[in-house]
Structures are given as C-alpha cells and as structure tokens.
Design a protein around this motif. Structure first.
Motif, mmCIF file in Angstrom:
data_model
loop_
_atom_site.group_PDB
_atom_site.id
_atom_site.type_symbol
_atom_site.label_atom_id
_atom_site.label_comp_id
_atom_site.label_asym_id
_atom_site.label_seq_id
_atom_site.Cartn_x
_atom_site.Cartn_y
_atom_site.Cartn_z
ATOM 1 N N ALA A 1 0.792 -1.367 -0.257
ATOM 2 C CA ALA A 1 0.123 0.033 0.102
ATOM 3 C C ALA A 1 0.566 1.095 -0.447
ATOM 4 O O ALA A 1 0.720 2.443 -1.297
ATOM 5 N N ILE A 2 1.789 0.782 0.598
ATOM 6 C CA ILE A 2 3.157 2.253 1.030
ATOM 7 C C ILE A 2 3.583 2.825 -0.789
ATOM 8 O O ILE A 2 3.647 3.853 -1.274
ATOM 9 N N LEU A 3 4.065 1.753 -1.624
ATOM 10 C CA LEU A 3 5.174 1.740 -2.538
ATOM 11 C C LEU A 3 3.751 2.176 -3.201
ATOM 12 O O LEU A 3 4.008 2.618 -4.081
ATOM 13 N N ASN A 4 3.009 1.000 -3.378
ATOM 14 C CA ASN A 4 1.844 1.689 -4.238
ATOM 15 C C ASN A 4 1.478 3.033 -4.378
ATOM 16 O O ASN A 4 1.793 4.115 -5.917
ATOM 17 N N ALA A 5 0.908 3.726 -3.329
ATOM 18 C CA ALA A 5 1.315 5.273 -3.130
ATOM 19 C C ALA A 5 2.146 5.967 -3.493
ATOM 20 O O ALA A 5 2.415 7.126 -4.130
ATOM 21 N N MET A 6 3.447 5.492 -3.255
ATOM 22 C CA MET A 6 3.939 6.723 -3.485
ATOM 23 C C MET A 6 4.298 6.029 -5.385
ATOM 24 O O MET A 6 5.205 6.594 -5.553
ATOM 25 N N ASP A 7 3.730 5.564 -5.326
ATOM 26 C CA ASP A 7 3.563 5.401 -7.788
ATOM 27 C C ASP A 7 4.537 3.929 -8.129
ATOM 28 O O ASP A 7 4.567 4.303 -8.788
ATOM 29 N N TYR A 8 5.006 3.283 -7.047
ATOM 30 C CA TYR A 8 5.445 2.306 -7.799
ATOM 31 C C TYR A 8 5.032 1.476 -8.761
ATOM 32 O O TYR A 8 4.061 0.889 -7.399
ATOM 33 N N ASP A 9 5.776 0.056 -9.687
ATOM 34 C CA ASP A 9 4.856 -0.207 -9.759
ATOM 35 C C ASP A 9 5.077 -1.503 -8.818
ATOM 36 O O ASP A 9 6.380 -2.187 -8.849
ATOM 37 N N ILE A 10 3.986 -2.614 -8.411
ATOM 38 C CA ILE A 10 3.958 -3.268 -7.413
ATOM 39 C C ILE A 10 3.082 -4.528 -7.561
ATOM 40 O O ILE A 10 2.041 -4.003 -8.324
ATOM 41 N N VAL A 11 3.551 -5.288 -7.162
ATOM 42 C CA VAL A 11 2.313 -6.767 -6.892
ATOM 43 C C VAL A 11 2.914 -7.751 -5.755
ATOM 44 O O VAL A 11 3.389 -7.519 -4.885
ATOM 45 N N LEU A 12 1.522 -8.069 -5.562
ATOM 46 C CA LEU A 12 1.836 -9.359 -4.112
ATOM 47 C C LEU A 12 2.376 -10.602 -4.797
ATOM 48 O O LEU A 12 1.904 -10.729 -5.472
ATOM 49 N N LEU A 13 3.118 -11.343 -4.038
ATOM 50 C CA LEU A 13 3.855 -12.239 -4.487
ATOM 51 C C LEU A 13 3.132 -13.684 -3.627
ATOM 52 O O LEU A 13 3.509 -13.474 -2.158
ATOM 53 N N ASN A 14 3.102 -14.659 -3.720
ATOM 54 C CA ASN A 14 2.956 -15.884 -3.098
ATOM 55 C C ASN A 14 3.437 -17.342 -3.587
ATOM 56 O O ASN A 14 2.501 -18.039 -3.992
ATOM 57 N N PRO A 15 4.360 -17.189 -2.510
ATOM 58 C CA PRO A 15 5.399 -18.988 -2.355
ATOM 59 C C PRO A 15 4.440 -19.575 -2.038
ATOM 60 O O PRO A 15 3.671 -18.929 -1.144
ATOM 61 N N PRO A 16 4.939 -20.506 -1.922
ATOM 62 C CA PRO A 16 3.831 -21.552 -1.646
ATOM 63 C C PRO A 16 4.111 -21.044 0.139
ATOM 64 O O PRO A 16 4.786 -21.174 0.891
ATOM 65 N N LYS A 17 2.838 -20.792 0.878
ATOM 66 C CA LYS A 17 1.533 -20.596 2.108
ATOM 67 C C LYS A 17 2.947 -19.454 2.487
ATOM 68 O O LYS A 17 3.842 -19.189 3.921
ATOM 69 N N HIS A 18 3.189 -18.061 1.611
ATOM 70 C CA HIS A 18 4.089 -16.962 2.529
ATOM 71 C C HIS A 18 3.161 -16.303 1.486
ATOM 72 O O HIS A 18 2.292 -16.077 0.423
#
Length: 433
Positions: free
Chosen positions: A261-278
């Motif tokens: 949320a913070i980096l997205n508001a700083m206008d960076y291109d962000i994704v969430l990564l979902n490796p196994p159980k993390h």
C-alpha cells in the motif's frame, strides 16, 4: 504510468444499464448512470429513445443497508425528493446537490412523452466519505522506532479511531488475492500522509531513490511478527494497512499488504507475490537492481521480504528460493460471494440467492446458474438468471424457479458466474426426489 525502481543517484461510477419499456415500446429509458460523485453532489444521466422531459426521485436510506438486499421505499417512512426538468431531450442530465457525505441514496428516473411515462428501476449510489478531524473517541496514538542506515528512527502517529473501527468491522473477503486490502479507498488519505513523511525524511537526509524505498521497507520490516491465531480469534485474518499499524504488526500477508500500500501510493509498480504458504512484495526494477526477481507482464519484479529486519530488495529466504509464486497486480477487483434459501411445492423449487460483492471493483454481466446434479459434471433442469452488475460493497437477491427431477438421488448446485467463470459455488446435501 507507475514508476520503476532504478539505482541511480538521483477512481465514474457507472450503474447497470437498464432498458425499460412502457406500452407498445413507444418510449424507452437506457444507460442510467451516476458520475462526478463527491461528498455533497452527484450527476445522474440517462437516455430515451424519443425526446421527452426528465424527472428524478431520490430518497435517503441508511448506510447500514448498503450490504443487504433491503431496499427502503419512500412509502416506508423515508423522505422522498423529486427534481423535475421540463426540457424535451433524448440525453437527460440532472445534478443532485445538498447531499450528505458517506450516505447511500436510492433513486429512479422517469421521462414523459405525449402522455406516456416510463420509469426506471431503482438504483443506488453512495456519496464520498469525509473523515472528521475529531471523533467521539479521538485518536489511537502509535510510536515506532527502528534502525536504518546506522541511525535510529522514530515516528509518532495518530490514527483516527473511527477509521480503525471501520476496517475492523469490514468482512474478510474469501480470496488469496490480497490486493483487495490495498485498493480499498477509505484509507488513501492516511497512507498518502505516511508517504509524505517517508519522502520528507528521505529529502532531509539526501537519500537517493533506492534509499527512499528502503526507508519504507525497513519501517515495515521492523514491525513485530504475530500469528493470527494468537492476536485474533481466527486462524487466518488478513489485516488492512490501518489495522497492521494500530495492532503493531502481523504475519506475512499483513506486513506485505502494508508495504505494498505504501509503495503503491509512492507510485511504484507493485505486485504481491505468493510462494507456497507465504506472501511477499514485488517491485518493478530496472537499471542497477539485482537479486531474485519474477517475470510478469514483460517486467522484472524484485522480491521484498517484509517479516524480518535486514532483508534487502532482491534477497529471499532460502526456503522460497527456486519456488514458483502466484503474482497479483494491485488493481481493484470484484469478489463475489453468495448464500441461498429454497422453498418447495411439489416438484417446483423456488431458489433465492443473495449475491454480495466484497471486492473493490464493480462486477459486470454476472449471472446465477443453478440445477440438479446428474453426475459426470452434468445437471438436470438447469436455470440461468438474467445478467446483472454489482457495485463493490453491495448485494442483490436473485430468484429462480427450478423443476426437480423425478425419483432421482441428487443435490442442488448453485454457481455465481462472472466473466465466464464460476467464481463462487455451493451445493446442498444429497437427497432423494
């Protein structure tokens, strides 16, 4: 366009279109929409097939009905307002003013032509929220201290208690795409204020772009790790960013949601990564950025660990090295859920399905599909509802009538279909007809 991290020293709300006809289809209404919604006004537009006058009737309803299928009418004690416009047009526009902030309104439009009148179905919109500077219970103070670049940093915050309570009371959408916790708009002003503090700190210390991002990363990494089952009554409880700040930490999805949320508001291109159980964060990187990265949409997203201090951008714990990961863009999405009830008369089954949108984007062209399990992925006597749209935070009830098969061992299947996929489905117990 979102920013790409390099190492160099340097939201109209469109309501469902509806076609409503009067006698002999001589006059029609279509394209009912609401735009330019703010705290106290909104613009309603629609079209008619022939030149006609305009009228809108609207009435106030409790914000508490937003997540229910209850639709209050003026004759149920609510106050109705009517705005007429005698101009003869095919493109109709009426501006509503003097509205209350953070309030849900029902409305319907009508037009008349040569003695014929056509009226639309009822629609809903909600005016924008205004966070008060003070609230009955005030603010929740929080102080954070951590180390970065050989110095100790301290930030003091005052979180509006009303904002925290709002998020604590929100339902947890049933999804592993935690972008829905980031794209909820109500905390945007608070996250923006936090970003100003980060960027101000960086400017005062002559930090470059990489170091500025690292300030945000180190802040989130400093928050204590806490298991959901220890800090909440639930085994799995994703937190909204405000909750993680007030609760002073959380587990991997909580801190990843906050950092994203913070980096997205700083206008960076962000994704969430979902490796196994993390869960972790990925940031689009370019020149001078190295380390573990994931290819996505033609870009390289570098891994950021949020659960412990000291992890640099591109560093990954050994247990996740070489593991594939689901990747989620930070964009508003609809999340549809449902529950249903039935009544039966002989072989006829009346099915009432309440569909809710717990996401942050409107779901378009949704339908309910139901039938009786015939085995081998086949169904007896299927029925399909008409297409409908559903705004975020709202619900609707769909009624279908089905004929049960005779003398069969079966069960009822109910599916909510969006964009050609069954996004939510349920089954009854098996029974004999």
């Amino acid at each position: 366009m979102k920013r790409c991290l390099i190492l160099i020293l340097l939201a109209s709300l469109m309501l469902p279109s509806l076609l409503t006809s009067c006698a002999y289809n001589s006059l029609t209404i279509s394209g009912v929409s609401v735009s330019d919604i703010n705290q106290t006004s909104a613009v309603v537009t629609w079209q008619t097939g022939k030149p006609s006058d305009s009228q809108i009737e609207y009435w106030l309803t409790s914000i508490l009905t937003k997540a229910s299928s209850v639709e209050l009418k003026p004759d149920q004690g609510e106050c109705s307002f009517v705005i007429p416009d005698s101009s003869i047009v095919t493109n109709h526009t009426i501006t509503l003013t003097g509205l209350e902030p953070n309030t849900t309104y029902h409305f319907r439009v009508s037009s008349s032509y040569e003695g014929l009148t056509v009226t639309s179905a009822d629609y809903i919109f909600t005016t924008l929220y205004v966070m008060p500077t003070t609230s009955p219970n005030g603010y929740i103070p929080r102080s954070f201290t951590w180390d970065y670049a050989g110095s100790e940093w301290t930030w003091d915050m005052q979180v509006p208690e009303e904002l925290y309570d709002y998020y604590r009371e929100k339902p947890r959408p049933p999804t592993e795409d935690y972008s829905v916790y980031i794209t909820d708009p109500l905390d945007d002003y608070f996250i923006a204020d936090l970003v100003q503090r980060i960027e101000g700190t960086a400017w005062q210390n002559s930090f470059n772009e990489y170091e500025t991002v690292s300030v945000a990363v180190s802040f989130v990494q400093s928050l204590p790790y806490a298991y959901d089952k220890v800090t909440t009554p639930y085994d799995d409880y994703p937190r909204y960013p405000i909750e993680t700040l007030v609760d002073n930490g959380g587990d991997c999805e909580d801190t990843s949601i906050l950092l994203a949320a913070i980096l997205n508001a700083m206008d960076y291109d962000i994704v969430l990564l979902n490796p196994p159980k993390h869960v972790a964060v990925g940031i689009l990187g370019g020149e001078g950025i190295y380390g573990v990265r994931y290819e996505h949409n033609g870009g390289k997203y570098f891994y950021i660990e949020t659960t412990k201090e000291g992890w640099e951008i591109g560093e990954i714990p050994d247990k996740y090295k070489g593991e594939s990961a689901y990747i989620y863009d930070i964009v508003p999405i609809p999340i549809l859920t449902h529950n249903w009830t039935t009544t039966t008369h002989r072989w006829h089954v009346t099915l009432k399905v309440m569909v809710k949108n717990l996401g942050t984007a409107r779901a378009d062209d949704v339908y309910v599909f139901a039938g009786f399990d015939a085995g081998n992925e086949m169904v007896w006597n299927p029925e399909k509802s008409s297409l409908f749209n559903l705004e975020p935070g709202y619900s609707t009830t769909i009624t279908l009538t089905l004929d049960a098969p005779v003398r069969e061992y079966t069960r009822l299947i109910v599916q909510i279909v969006d964009d050609g996929y069954a996004v939510d489905k349920s089954y009854s117990d098996w029974f004999d007809t």
